[in-house]
Design a protein around this motif. Structure first.
Motif, PDB file in Angstrom:
ATOM      1  N   ALA A   1       2.970   3.388  -7.868  1.00  0.00           N
ATOM      2  CA  ALA A   1       2.543   4.767  -7.649  1.00  0.00           C
ATOM      3  C   ALA A   1       2.080   5.401  -8.959  1.00  0.00           C
ATOM      4  CB  ALA A   1       3.673   5.584  -7.035  1.00  0.00           C
ATOM      5  N   THR A   2       2.748   5.057 -10.056  1.00  0.00           N
ATOM      6  CA  THR A   2       2.337   5.567 -11.371  1.00  0.00           C
ATOM      7  C   THR A   2       0.943   5.051 -11.718  1.00  0.00           C
ATOM      8  OG1 THR A   2       4.643   5.590 -12.095  1.00  0.00           O
ATOM      9  CG2 THR A   2       2.957   5.643 -13.820  1.00  0.00           C
ATOM     10  N   HIS A   3       0.709   3.770 -11.461  1.00  0.00           N
ATOM     11  CA  HIS A   3      -0.595   3.185 -11.747  1.00  0.00           C
ATOM     12  C   HIS A   3      -1.684   3.779 -10.849  1.00  0.00           C
ATOM     13  CE1 HIS A   3       1.936   0.282 -13.846  1.00  0.00           C
ATOM     14  NE2 HIS A   3       0.852  -0.118 -14.488  1.00  0.00           N
ATOM     15  N   GLU A   4      -1.350   3.992  -9.583  1.00  0.00           N
ATOM     16  CA  GLU A   4      -2.319   4.560  -8.639  1.00  0.00           C
ATOM     17  C   GLU A   4      -2.697   5.973  -9.056  1.00  0.00           C
ATOM     18  OE1 GLU A   4      -4.050   6.518  -5.194  1.00  0.00           O
ATOM     19  OE2 GLU A   4      -2.191   7.103  -6.178  1.00  0.00           O
ATOM     20  N   ALA A   5      -1.704   6.747  -9.542  1.00  0.00           N
ATOM     21  CA  ALA A   5      -1.969   8.118  -9.980  1.00  0.00           C
ATOM     22  C   ALA A   5      -2.886   8.145 -11.197  1.00  0.00           C
ATOM     23  CB  ALA A   5      -0.647   8.819 -10.309  1.00  0.00           C
ATOM     24  N   GLU A   6      -2.910   7.053 -11.943  1.00  0.00           N
ATOM     25  CA  GLU A   6      -3.781   6.955 -13.124  1.00  0.00           C
ATOM     26  C   GLU A   6      -5.139   6.342 -12.771  1.00  0.00           C
ATOM     27  OE1 GLU A   6      -1.395   4.825 -15.924  1.00  0.00           O
ATOM     28  OE2 GLU A   6      -0.073   6.542 -16.288  1.00  0.00           O
ATOM     29  N   GLY A   7      -5.396   6.171 -11.470  1.00  0.00           N
ATOM     30  CA  GLY A   7      -6.702   5.712 -11.020  1.00  0.00           C
ATOM     31  C   GLY A   7      -6.831   4.213 -10.848  1.00  0.00           C
ATOM     32  N   GLU A   8      -5.716   3.497 -10.974  1.00  0.00           N
ATOM     33  CA  GLU A   8      -5.782   2.042 -10.809  1.00  0.00           C
ATOM     34  C   GLU A   8      -5.789   1.687  -9.322  1.00  0.00           C
ATOM     35  OE1 GLU A   8      -6.428   0.385 -13.377  1.00  0.00           O
ATOM     36  OE2 GLU A   8      -5.871   1.851 -14.893  1.00  0.00           O
TER      37      GLU A   8
ATOM     38  N   LYS B   1       8.459  -5.081 -11.523  1.00  0.00           N
ATOM     39  CA  LYS B   1       8.043  -5.277 -10.127  1.00  0.00           C
ATOM     40  C   LYS B   1       7.328  -4.011  -9.654  1.00  0.00           C
ATOM     41  CE  LYS B   1      10.258  -9.223 -10.039  1.00  0.00           C
ATOM     42  NZ  LYS B   1       9.541 -10.473 -10.143  1.00  0.00           N
ATOM     43  N   MET B   2       6.017  -4.095  -9.565  1.00  0.00           N
ATOM     44  CA  MET B   2       5.214  -2.914  -9.260  1.00  0.00           C
ATOM     45  C   MET B   2       5.461  -2.327  -7.877  1.00  0.00           C
ATOM     46  SD  MET B   2       3.408  -2.200 -11.934  1.00  0.00           S
ATOM     47  CE  MET B   2       4.859  -2.661 -12.853  1.00  0.00           C
ATOM     48  N   HIS B   3       5.735  -3.191  -6.899  1.00  0.00           N
ATOM     49  CA  HIS B   3       5.841  -2.726  -5.513  1.00  0.00           C
ATOM     50  C   HIS B   3       7.289  -2.670  -5.040  1.00  0.00           C
ATOM     51  CE1 HIS B   3       1.512  -2.948  -5.219  1.00  0.00           C
ATOM     52  NE2 HIS B   3       1.539  -4.178  -5.673  1.00  0.00           N
ATOM     53  N   SER B   4       8.213  -2.478  -5.970  1.00  0.00           N
ATOM     54  CA  SER B   4       9.641  -2.459  -5.637  1.00  0.00           C
ATOM     55  C   SER B   4      10.297  -1.238  -6.277  1.00  0.00           C
ATOM     56  CB  SER B   4      10.307  -3.738  -6.161  1.00  0.00           C
ATOM     57  OG  SER B   4      11.711  -3.639  -6.102  1.00  0.00           O
TER      58      SER B   4
ATOM     59  N   ALA C   1       0.838  -1.205   0.000  1.00  0.00           N
ATOM     60  CA  ALA C   1       0.000   0.000   0.000  1.00  0.00           C
ATOM     61  C   ALA C   1       0.872   1.252   0.000  1.00  0.00           C
ATOM     62  CB  ALA C   1      -0.931  -0.006   1.207  1.00  0.00           C
ATOM     63  N   ASP C   2       1.944   1.239   0.779  1.00  0.00           N
ATOM     64  CA  ASP C   2       2.865   2.383   0.822  1.00  0.00           C
ATOM     65  C   ASP C   2       3.488   2.628  -0.548  1.00  0.00           C
ATOM     66  OD1 ASP C   2       2.343   2.762   3.496  1.00  0.00           O
ATOM     67  OD2 ASP C   2       4.204   1.825   4.205  1.00  0.00           O
ATOM     68  N   SER C   3       3.811   1.544  -1.257  1.00  0.00           N
ATOM     69  CA  SER C   3       4.483   1.677  -2.555  1.00  0.00           C
ATOM     70  C   SER C   3       3.589   2.382  -3.583  1.00  0.00           C
ATOM     71  CB  SER C   3       4.901   0.307  -3.083  1.00  0.00           C
ATOM     72  OG  SER C   3       3.783  -0.431  -3.552  1.00  0.00           O
ATOM     73  N   MET C   4       2.291   2.413  -3.329  1.00  0.00           N
ATOM     74  CA  MET C   4       1.371   3.052  -4.266  1.00  0.00           C
ATOM     75  C   MET C   4       1.361   4.566  -4.120  1.00  0.00           C
ATOM     76  SD  MET C   4      -1.728   0.271  -4.385  1.00  0.00           S
ATOM     77  CE  MET C   4      -2.419   0.869  -5.932  1.00  0.00           C
ATOM     78  N   THR C   5       2.102   5.075  -3.147  1.00  0.00           N
ATOM     79  CA  THR C   5       2.192   6.525  -2.967  1.00  0.00           C
ATOM     80  C   THR C   5       3.633   7.015  -2.979  1.00  0.00           C
ATOM     81  OG1 THR C   5       2.206   6.279  -0.546  1.00  0.00           O
ATOM     82  CG2 THR C   5       0.059   6.585  -1.602  1.00  0.00           C
ATOM     83  N   MET C   6       4.579   6.119  -3.260  1.00  0.00           N
ATOM     84  CA  MET C   6       5.992   6.488  -3.205  1.00  0.00           C
ATOM     85  C   MET C   6       6.550   6.723  -4.610  1.00  0.00           C
ATOM     86  SD  MET C   6       7.214   3.845  -0.226  1.00  0.00           S
ATOM     87  CE  MET C   6       8.834   4.538   0.023  1.00  0.00           C
ATOM     88  N   ALA C   7       7.098   7.912  -4.833  1.00  0.00           N
ATOM     89  CA  ALA C   7       7.653   8.265  -6.143  1.00  0.00           C
ATOM     90  C   ALA C   7       8.731   7.264  -6.541  1.00  0.00           C
ATOM     91  CB  ALA C   7       8.245   9.671  -6.093  1.00  0.00           C
ATOM     92  N   GLY C   8       8.735   6.897  -7.793  1.00  0.00           N
ATOM     93  CA  GLY C   8       9.735   5.960  -8.293  1.00  0.00           C
ATOM     94  C   GLY C   8       9.252   4.527  -8.329  1.00  0.00           C
ATOM     95  N   TYR C   9       8.155   4.242  -7.653  1.00  0.00           N
ATOM     96  CA  TYR C   9       7.594   2.895  -7.681  1.00  0.00           C
ATOM     97  C   TYR C   9       6.562   2.824  -8.808  1.00  0.00           C
ATOM     98  CZ  TYR C   9       9.539   1.580  -3.091  1.00  0.00           C
ATOM     99  OH  TYR C   9      10.372   1.271  -2.052  1.00  0.00           O
ATOM    100  N   PRO C  10       6.622   1.773  -9.651  1.00  0.00           N
ATOM    101  CA  PRO C  10       5.616   1.657 -10.714  1.00  0.00           C
ATOM    102  C   PRO C  10       4.185   1.636 -10.180  1.00  0.00           C
ATOM    103  CG  PRO C  10       7.442   0.156 -11.117  1.00  0.00           C
ATOM    104  CD  PRO C  10       7.656   0.737  -9.749  1.00  0.00           C
TER     105      PRO C  10
END
Length: 201
Positions: free
Chosen positions: A74-81, A168-171, A63-72
């Motif tokens: 986070a890019t997906h979360e910013a696009e509404g995924e 690796k989305m969460h790495s 969950a943290d990785s979805m808000t951390m810059a540089g993590y894929p």
């Protein structure tokens, strides 16, 4: 006179310390052990997985990785995924969570479920990806042979490679790092050309 002032200060300081200690003695005290449950220890209530579940309750790192810059992620979360956008294998997810408790050890990688390539390719076009990485030198072996990571030679082993093996989305690891590591898991001599390391029998 100076001696009197020093003594007065000493008496005043001692009175202040005594007052603080007396106040602390009246302050609310922690309850004795056993009088109330320790909130730092999770209560083991069996979890029933559903597609609407709050994954972050147990999968905090992801969950943290979805808000951390540089993590894929986070890019997906910013696009509404959301988690369910990629983790859509509902039957396998329900099975993987059977008997799960808040105190259960969280797996570091998917073992009972997978992110299917069809989900990735619903948004990412394979031909466009191959064009974008045509000049990439990320996958270069020790002999100078370079392969396009999105247009590998068609072999049985290559068709088994999934998008998530390299991405690796969460790495924080980049695809450049993980893709080369994936190649070396088979091409362990860092030579991509087949039949150059082991003599054919």
């Amino acid at each position: 006179m100076g001696h009197m002032r020093g003594s007065a200060r000493l008496v005043l300081c001692a009175a202040c310390v005594a007052g603080v200690l007396a106040f602390a003695g009246c302050a609310p005290q922690a309850p004795s052990e056993g009088s109330r449950p320790d909130r730092s220890t999770p209560v083991d209530v069996e979890f029933a997985w559903s597609a609407e579940a709050d994954c972050s309750m147990c999968h905090a790192d992801e969950a943290d990785s979805m808000t951390m810059a540089g993590y894929p992620a986070a890019t997906h979360e910013a696009e509404g995924e959301t988690c369910a956008s990629c983790h859509a294998d509902n039957a396998a997810l329900a099975s993987a969570h059977e008997g799960a408790l808040p105190s259960s050890t969280m797996p570091k990688r998917l073992t009972k479920t997978k992110v299917d390539d069809t989900l990735c390719l619903a948004c990412h076009d394979q031909e466009e990806l191959a064009e974008k990485t045509a000049a990439s030198t990320v996958l270069a072996d020790s002999q100078g042979l370079v392969e396009n990571p999105h247009a590998l030679p068609e072999t049985e082993n290559h068709t088994a490679i999934a998008c998530s093996d390299c991405h690796k989305m969460h790495s924080p690891e980049t695809a450049a790092e993980t893709a080369k590591a994936k190649c070396l898991s088979c091409h362990h001599e860092n030579v991509f050309e087949c039949n150059t390391c082991h003599e054919e029998m």
